[in-house]
Write a protein that holds these residues in place. Sequence first.
Motif, short mmCIF file in Angstrom:
data_model
loop_
_atom_site.label_atom_id
_atom_site.label_comp_id
_atom_site.label_asym_id
_atom_site.label_seq_id
_atom_site.Cartn_x
_atom_site.Cartn_y
_atom_site.Cartn_z
N GLY A 148 -68.10 -17.98 57.55
CA GLY A 148 -67.73 -17.01 56.53
C GLY A 148 -68.89 -16.40 55.76
O GLY A 148 -70.04 -16.86 55.82
N ASP A 149 -68.57 -15.36 55.02
CA ASP A 149 -69.49 -14.68 54.12
C ASP A 149 -69.80 -15.61 52.95
O ASP A 149 -68.89 -16.07 52.25
N ALA A 150 -71.09 -15.89 52.72
CA ALA A 150 -71.48 -16.84 51.67
C ALA A 150 -70.99 -16.41 50.30
O ALA A 150 -70.68 -17.24 49.45
N ARG A 151 -70.91 -15.11 50.05
CA ARG A 151 -70.49 -14.62 48.74
C ARG A 151 -69.02 -14.91 48.46
O ARG A 151 -68.60 -14.97 47.31
N ARG A 152 -68.22 -15.06 49.51
CA ARG A 152 -66.78 -15.32 49.34
C ARG A 152 -66.38 -16.62 50.04
O ARG A 152 -65.24 -16.78 50.46
N ARG A 153 -67.32 -17.55 50.14
CA ARG A 153 -67.05 -18.78 50.87
C ARG A 153 -65.90 -19.58 50.25
O ARG A 153 -65.09 -20.16 50.95
N GLY A 154 -65.86 -19.63 48.93
CA GLY A 154 -64.79 -20.37 48.28
C GLY A 154 -63.42 -19.83 48.64
O GLY A 154 -62.47 -20.58 48.87
N PHE A 155 -63.31 -18.50 48.71
CA PHE A 155 -62.03 -17.86 49.07
C PHE A 155 -61.67 -18.15 50.52
O PHE A 155 -60.56 -18.62 50.81
N TRP A 156 -62.59 -17.85 51.45
CA TRP A 156 -62.26 -18.04 52.86
C TRP A 156 -62.04 -19.51 53.21
O TRP A 156 -61.13 -19.85 53.96
N ALA A 157 -62.87 -20.40 52.66
CA ALA A 157 -62.73 -21.83 52.97
C ALA A 157 -61.48 -22.42 52.37
O ALA A 157 -61.02 -23.48 52.81
N SER A 158 -60.89 -21.76 51.37
CA SER A 158 -59.67 -22.29 50.77
C SER A 158 -58.45 -22.07 51.67
O SER A 158 -57.43 -22.74 51.49
N TRP A 159 -58.54 -21.15 52.63
CA TRP A 159 -57.39 -20.89 53.48
C TRP A 159 -56.99 -22.09 54.36
O TRP A 159 -55.79 -22.39 54.48
N PRO A 160 -57.94 -22.80 55.00
CA PRO A 160 -57.52 -24.02 55.68
C PRO A 160 -56.86 -25.03 54.74
O PRO A 160 -56.00 -25.81 55.16
#
Length: 461
Positions: A148-160
């Motif tokens: 994922g994009d480091a700037r939005r890692r928290g958002f993308w990683a929260s999906w799993p």
Amino acid sequence: MSSPATAPPPPASLKRIVTASLIGTTIEWYDFFLYGSAAALVFNKLFFPDSDPLVGTLLSFLTYAVGFAARPIGALVFGHYGDRLGRKKLLVLSLLLMGGATFAIGLLPTHATIGTAAPVLLTVLRLVQGFALGGEWGGAVLLVSEHGDARRRGFWASWPQTGAPAGQLLATGVLSLLTAVLSDAAFGSWGWRIPFLLSGVLVIVGLWIRLSVDESPVFKQALAQAEARKADRAATAEKLPLVAVLRHHWRDVLVAMGARMAENISYYVITAFILVYATTSAGVSKQTALNAVLIASAVHFAVIPAWGALSDRIGRRPVYLIGAVGVGLWMFPFFSLIDTGGFGSLVLAVTVGLVLHGAMYAPQAAFFSEMFATRMRYSGASIGAQFASVAAGAPAPLIATALLSDYGSSTPIALYVIGAAVLTVIAVAAAEETRHRDLADVAPPADADRTTAPAADARTP
């Protein structure tokens, strides 16, 4: 500027990776939570029929807890090979193991048919479930975090992470539907098997999607660098991932374990133990309790990405602390609302509890991923998360049920969760903020023993 390893992948590719991780974790959590709900509702009668009802529930929750005991073993095995062979291969294996064990539970004879062998076989299959889930979480969140994009890692990683409420939603929804359309006798006789057998279909779908994604570019870069170091005669042997984690990241492992206490304990009290408390102490029907958890799980699913996005703006630690403090403060109102016996109060109690839980669970994926170097990240994140589950989630429904049996009151149960919240606040407060770290640049501490030649790049993971 982003390095090639950390440059954002095309949106379509990233969405496919997120979808694959989400569907895989949803199926695995469906399997795991289905067991927990069945343990609260029917397993006490089917596998421990000679016991007092509450004692039977304790015994069924004991087999439930056994699954957690296997999770650290899964974390060690899957973490080791996931750091050596890659995230994708191990995720496929974990899905096959979990789905196969769940399907087998649906075919399992009960105590009335084969006697004491029934709970023994049930326990063995639960161990397989726990072993598989111990390896699933770390791989799924890392696959997204490292793509994922480091700037939005928290958002993308929260999906799993939404796979947990999605799995809970699916498991509770299927059970709620069956209890609504079937009589108690039919559900206890054969209806309970249907959700377990459905797992076979879900696994086929999950495998098809999971096999379609690529390995993490960050891992592939780190693997290539490790191979290059092996070819250098001046380099020393690369340490095993577990050894490297315990040497370089032991503080991070302890922080991760402490951070999981309130998150893990509160979740299983709110979603699993409530099925016991609401039906025995508050006089609520099984159908009503299941419907409340169903509604709350839908809200939980929706808020997790929002909490993850907030952690990208203000940091992982502040969001995590909001959840830990909030859950601790909510426990007494939580039980007071359930004691009213009203459906609206029950929904409010569970929903607020899960929204606050989401504030811990959402940033957890990125937070834990950012703590560890690439070639030991699967091991480190998995060990920190799964070893904590043995002391946290594993005994939570068991301890809560025992406290209810001994004291006949919710007060000691609320204090139990509040104590866990205090531990989590201490752990997270002691941690460093990780939001700005580049996963390709995270390396062991500078004062650690090096495993590479002096000429090697010190920033190599």
